[in-house]
Design a protein around this motif. Structure first.
Motif, PDB file in Angstrom:
ATOM      1  N   ILE A   1      42.781  34.156  61.905  1.00 58.60           N
ATOM      2  CA  ILE A   1      42.637  32.779  62.386  1.00 58.60           C
ATOM      3  C   ILE A   1      42.482  31.824  61.202  1.00 58.60           C
ATOM      4  N   ILE A   2      41.643  32.210  60.242  1.00 55.98           N
ATOM      5  CA  ILE A   2      41.434  31.369  59.063  1.00 55.98           C
ATOM      6  C   ILE A   2      42.718  31.260  58.249  1.00 55.98           C
ATOM      7  N   LEU A   3      43.446  32.374  58.119  1.00 55.63           N
ATOM      8  CA  LEU A   3      44.714  32.346  57.393  1.00 55.63           C
ATOM      9  C   LEU A   3      45.714  31.421  58.073  1.00 55.63           C
ATOM     10  N   ALA A   4      45.780  31.501  59.399  1.00 62.11           N
ATOM     11  CA  ALA A   4      46.678  30.610  60.141  1.00 62.11           C
ATOM     12  C   ALA A   4      46.278  29.151  59.934  1.00 62.11           C
ATOM     13  N   GLY A   5      44.962  28.889  59.937  1.00 61.17           N
ATOM     14  CA  GLY A   5      44.497  27.531  59.676  1.00 61.17           C
ATOM     15  C   GLY A   5      44.804  27.088  58.264  1.00 61.17           C
TER      16      GLY A   5
ATOM     17  N   ASN B   1      45.381  23.942  54.687  1.00 63.20           N
ATOM     18  CA  ASN B   1      45.103  24.388  53.318  1.00 63.20           C
ATOM     19  C   ASN B   1      43.621  24.721  53.118  1.00 63.20           C
ATOM     20  N   ARG B   2      43.086  24.391  51.937  1.00 63.76           N
ATOM     21  CA  ARG B   2      41.721  24.809  51.617  1.00 63.76           C
ATOM     22  C   ARG B   2      40.670  24.146  52.490  1.00 63.76           C
ATOM     23  N   ARG B   3      41.075  23.144  53.194  1.00 61.19           N
ATOM     24  CA  ARG B   3      40.110  22.451  54.043  1.00 61.19           C
ATOM     25  C   ARG B   3      39.575  23.354  55.141  1.00 61.19           C
ATOM     26  N   VAL B   4      40.271  24.439  55.417  1.00 58.83           N
ATOM     27  CA  VAL B   4      39.810  25.363  56.449  1.00 58.83           C
ATOM     28  C   VAL B   4      38.476  26.001  56.053  1.00 58.83           C
ATOM     29  N   PHE B   5      38.281  26.226  54.740  1.00 63.48           N
ATOM     30  CA  PHE B   5      37.026  26.828  54.286  1.00 63.48           C
ATOM     31  C   PHE B   5      35.877  25.828  54.413  1.00 63.48           C
ATOM     32  N   TYR B   6      36.171  24.548  54.159  1.00 67.58           N
ATOM     33  CA  TYR B   6      35.171  23.506  54.360  1.00 67.58           C
ATOM     34  C   TYR B   6      34.802  23.411  55.833  1.00 67.58           C
ATOM     35  N   LEU B   7      35.798  23.562  56.689  1.00 64.46           N
ATOM     36  CA  LEU B   7      35.565  23.515  58.131  1.00 64.46           C
ATOM     37  C   LEU B   7      34.618  24.634  58.555  1.00 64.46           C
ATOM     38  N   VAL B   8      34.886  25.851  58.080  1.00 66.03           N
ATOM     39  CA  VAL B   8      34.046  26.990  58.451  1.00 66.03           C
ATOM     40  C   VAL B   8      32.602  26.752  58.000  1.00 66.03           C
ATOM     41  N   GLY B   9      32.453  26.167  56.812  1.00 64.64           N
ATOM     42  CA  GLY B   9      31.114  25.857  56.328  1.00 64.64           C
ATOM     43  C   GLY B   9      30.413  24.818  57.179  1.00 64.64           C
ATOM     44  N   ARG B  10      31.175  23.834  57.675  1.00 63.50           N
ATOM     45  CA  ARG B  10      30.583  22.772  58.471  1.00 63.50           C
ATOM     46  C   ARG B  10      30.103  23.264  59.830  1.00 63.50           C
TER      47      ARG B  10
ATOM     48  N   VAL C   1      34.115  30.053  69.132  1.00 58.36           N
ATOM     49  CA  VAL C   1      33.803  28.788  68.467  1.00 58.36           C
ATOM     50  C   VAL C   1      34.713  28.575  67.267  1.00 58.36           C
ATOM     51  N   LEU C   2      34.860  29.605  66.443  1.00 63.51           N
ATOM     52  CA  LEU C   2      35.734  29.497  65.268  1.00 63.51           C
ATOM     53  C   LEU C   2      37.170  29.185  65.670  1.00 63.51           C
ATOM     54  N   GLY C   3      37.678  29.915  66.664  1.00 64.32           N
ATOM     55  CA  GLY C   3      39.064  29.730  67.091  1.00 64.32           C
ATOM     56  C   GLY C   3      39.336  28.323  67.594  1.00 64.32           C
ATOM     57  N   ASN C   4      38.419  27.773  68.369  1.00 63.54           N
ATOM     58  CA  ASN C   4      38.620  26.430  68.915  1.00 63.54           C
ATOM     59  C   ASN C   4      38.463  25.354  67.852  1.00 63.54           C
ATOM     60  N   ALA C   5      37.581  25.575  66.895  1.00 63.12           N
ATOM     61  CA  ALA C   5      37.408  24.607  65.817  1.00 63.12           C
ATOM     62  C   ALA C   5      38.673  24.498  64.971  1.00 63.12           C
ATOM     63  N   ILE C   6      39.229  25.646  64.591  1.00 57.67           N
ATOM     64  CA  ILE C   6      40.434  25.624  63.759  1.00 57.67           C
ATOM     65  C   ILE C   6      41.623  25.103  64.554  1.00 57.67           C
ATOM     66  N   ALA C   7      41.702  25.433  65.838  1.00 58.13           N
ATOM     67  CA  ALA C   7      42.793  24.911  66.666  1.00 58.13           C
ATOM     68  C   ALA C   7      42.754  23.390  66.716  1.00 58.13           C
ATOM     69  N   THR C   8      41.561  22.810  66.855  1.00 61.99           N
ATOM     70  CA  THR C   8      41.429  21.357  66.908  1.00 61.99           C
ATOM     71  C   THR C   8      41.843  20.715  65.591  1.00 61.99           C
ATOM     72  N   ALA C   9      41.421  21.313  64.467  1.00 61.22           N
ATOM     73  CA  ALA C   9      41.784  20.775  63.154  1.00 61.22           C
ATOM     74  C   ALA C   9      43.294  20.870  62.924  1.00 61.22           C
ATOM     75  N   VAL C  10      43.900  21.971  63.359  1.00 59.09           N
ATOM     76  CA  VAL C  10      45.339  22.166  63.172  1.00 59.09           C
ATOM     77  C   VAL C  10      46.139  21.130  63.960  1.00 59.09           C
ATOM     78  N   VAL C  11      45.783  20.918  65.217  1.00 55.32           N
ATOM     79  CA  VAL C  11      46.495  19.931  66.032  1.00 55.32           C
ATOM     80  C   VAL C  11      46.304  18.529  65.457  1.00 55.32           C
ATOM     81  N   SER C  12      45.097  18.240  64.956  1.00 53.86           N
ATOM     82  CA  SER C  12      44.867  16.949  64.307  1.00 53.86           C
ATOM     83  C   SER C  12      45.791  16.768  63.114  1.00 53.86           C
ATOM     84  N   LYS C  13      45.959  17.824  62.328  1.00 52.31           N
ATOM     85  CA  LYS C  13      46.854  17.766  61.171  1.00 52.31           C
ATOM     86  C   LYS C  13      48.299  17.565  61.605  1.00 52.31           C
ATOM     87  N   TRP C  14      48.720  18.298  62.615  1.00 54.67           N
ATOM     88  CA  TRP C  14      50.092  18.161  63.107  1.00 54.67           C
ATOM     89  C   TRP C  14      50.378  16.739  63.592  1.00 54.67           C
TER      90      TRP C  14
END
Length: 465
Positions: free
Chosen positions: A288-292, A297-306, A438-451
């Motif tokens: 999931i993190i790799l897909a994000g 990009n690296r912002r996915v690691f900041y997201l996980v920390g947040r 929780v992780l899956g939905n957080a990254i999905a939201t960030a990805v759609v925002s980026k798209w």
């Protein structure tokens, strides 16, 4: 409470909960556990005798069945005694979860209405919805297929040498969930008030989508409605900040109750299954993190920390709902557009339960292996399809994954008694799958925002106080 201290307090609460639960199990619950174990051993001996008797009308058979029934009643009575002794722990998590559930329904409705209404036109709604569902479908398939691959690789059920109970295990209520009528009735609300009262999340989402589309279609006259629900969302998020201060107590109580009831021994008994399941979740996290990472990009690691507080809260309370309000606020602080968060996150809680998907595959095939039932590749793929469809109709149902597993195994001639093998350890597994959701939905939201070009730097927007 500062974020860093909240994370620390939650982690400390986890450790203290394990210690307190272990002490309570050893000094308060152990005597009752010993009695229950003795009664369960007597039931197993009775089952062995019953299995060898062919004449079910014989007096001996009926006598043994009555004895078994008496033993079963004694065990049930002892379980009630244990529940009573654990009330002091469970009430801590119950208060927190009730407060969170008080918030979640109105927050999902208000935020989703705002998210849909803020999207400029129906084409935009369709575009964002299409991208969101595309990601959800991909994540669901990956979770199911990865679970199937790893459970076949590890074969944890073959290593379990536990006798299958003679009689069918107590299954969750209403396991027959595969009728089209039940599926549709669970999606479309008969009454919005009833859906809100019972926290039927999928029905709330459906009504909110219609309400948001109607609000957008009215135009300028409905701006007051949009502003009203924006204010409601902000008020609910402020309340969330107050409620989250109780999260460490809830995590302590929830963890202590689990360990006090099951004891640390339950982990060693199912060590292979539990460890292999959590390893599989770790692999899913990495995917999931790799897909994000490929999108943001690296912002996915900041997201996980947040979102670590939200993840720990979901883990400690065994429910991803407990993390929803906190997750909503953190994603906005991360730089995700309010309208995207308001649109994607509520849908994710109904359609994108990555941890639950992997668990359902893992548990169903584990039971099949433990019962000696061989399933061909075609049968396993059919099971995955059934799990995917059935789970969408049970969003918001407590312990929905257990209900789906119970219904699924009966469709593939897997002994329902095998369901008893996972009931005892389900709370331990529920913690991991809730955190993964929780992780899956957080990254999905960030990805759609980026798209959608709606992911801005966190420094570009004011921080909510």
């Amino acid at each position: 409470m500062p974020k860093s201290k909240l994370t620390l307090y939650i982690f400390i609460a986890l450790i203290l909960g394990v210690a307190a639960g272990y002490w309570y199990n050893m000094w308060v619950v152990s005597s009752i556990d010993t009695r229950v174990s003795s009664e369960q051993a007597a039931i197993k001996r009775t089952d062995q005798v019953l299995t060898g008797l062919k004449d079910t009308a014989a007096t001996g058979y009926k006598t043994l069945n009555r004895q078994r029934s008496v033993l079963r009643d004694r065990i049930d009575a002892d379980e009630i005694i244990i529940d009573h002794k654990l009330e002091g722990f469970s009430i801590l998590s119950d208060i927190f979860l009730r407060l969170i559930k008080m918030i979640v329904g109105p927050l999902v409705f208000a935020s989703l209405v705002v998210g849909v209404a803020k999207i400029d036109n129906m084409k935009s709604v369709g575009r964002v919805g299409g991208k969101t569902l595309l990601w959800f479908l991909g994540a669901t398939l990956v979770s199911l297929l990865l679970g199937m691959l790893l459970v076949n690789l590890f074969s944890p059920g073959k290593a379990v040498h536990l006798a299958i109970p003679y009689s069918p295990a107590a299954l969750p209520a209403n396991p027959g969930i595969f009728s089209l009528k039940d599926f549709v009735s669970h999606i479309f609300p008969e009454s919005f008030i009833d859906a809100m009262a019972h926290n039927q999340m999928l029905q709330i989402v459906v009504f909110a989508l219609f309400f948001g589309i109607g609000t957008a279609a009215v135009g300028e006259k409905a701006k007051v409605v949009t502003h009203f629900f924006e204010a409601v969302t902000q008020v609910l998020l402020k309340i969330t900040g107050y409620v989250m201060r109780l999260a460490p107590l809830a995590v302590f109580g929830g963890m202590a109750a689990i360990i006090a009831r099951q004891g640390l021994g339950i982990i060693s008994t199912y060590l292979a299954f539990v460890s292999e399941f959590y390893f599989s979740l770790l692999v899913l996290w990495l995917m999931i993190i790799l897909a994000g990472y490929m999108v943001i990009n690296r912002r996915v690691f900041y997201l996980v920390g947040r979102i670590k507080d939200a993840i720990l809260t979901a883990f400690g309370t065994s429910t991803s709902e407990a993390a929803y309000p906190k997750l909503f606020a953190e994603l906005e602080e991360l730089g995700c557009s309010n309208k995207i968060v308001s649109f994607v996150l509520p849908l994710g809680y109904s359609f994108n339960l990555d941890g639950g998907m992997m668990y359902m595959t893992f548990a169903s095939l584990f039971i099949a292996q433990a019962c000696g039932v061989h399933l061909s590749l075609e049968q396993q793929l059919s099971m995955l399809l059934m799990l995917m469809l059935a789970s969408k109709g049970l969003a918001g149902v407590p312990r929905a994954a257990l209900v789906v597993v119970a219904a699924t195994i009966s469709q593939f001639n897997i002994p329902e008694a095998g369901f008893a093998l996972i009931i005892g350890i389900d709370p331990l597994l529920d913690m991991g799958r809730s955190a993964t959701n929780v992780l899956g939905n957080a990254i999905a939201t960030a990805v759609v925002s980026k798209w959608e070009g709606e992911l801005v730097d966190a420094g570009e927007r004011p921080v909510r106080v």
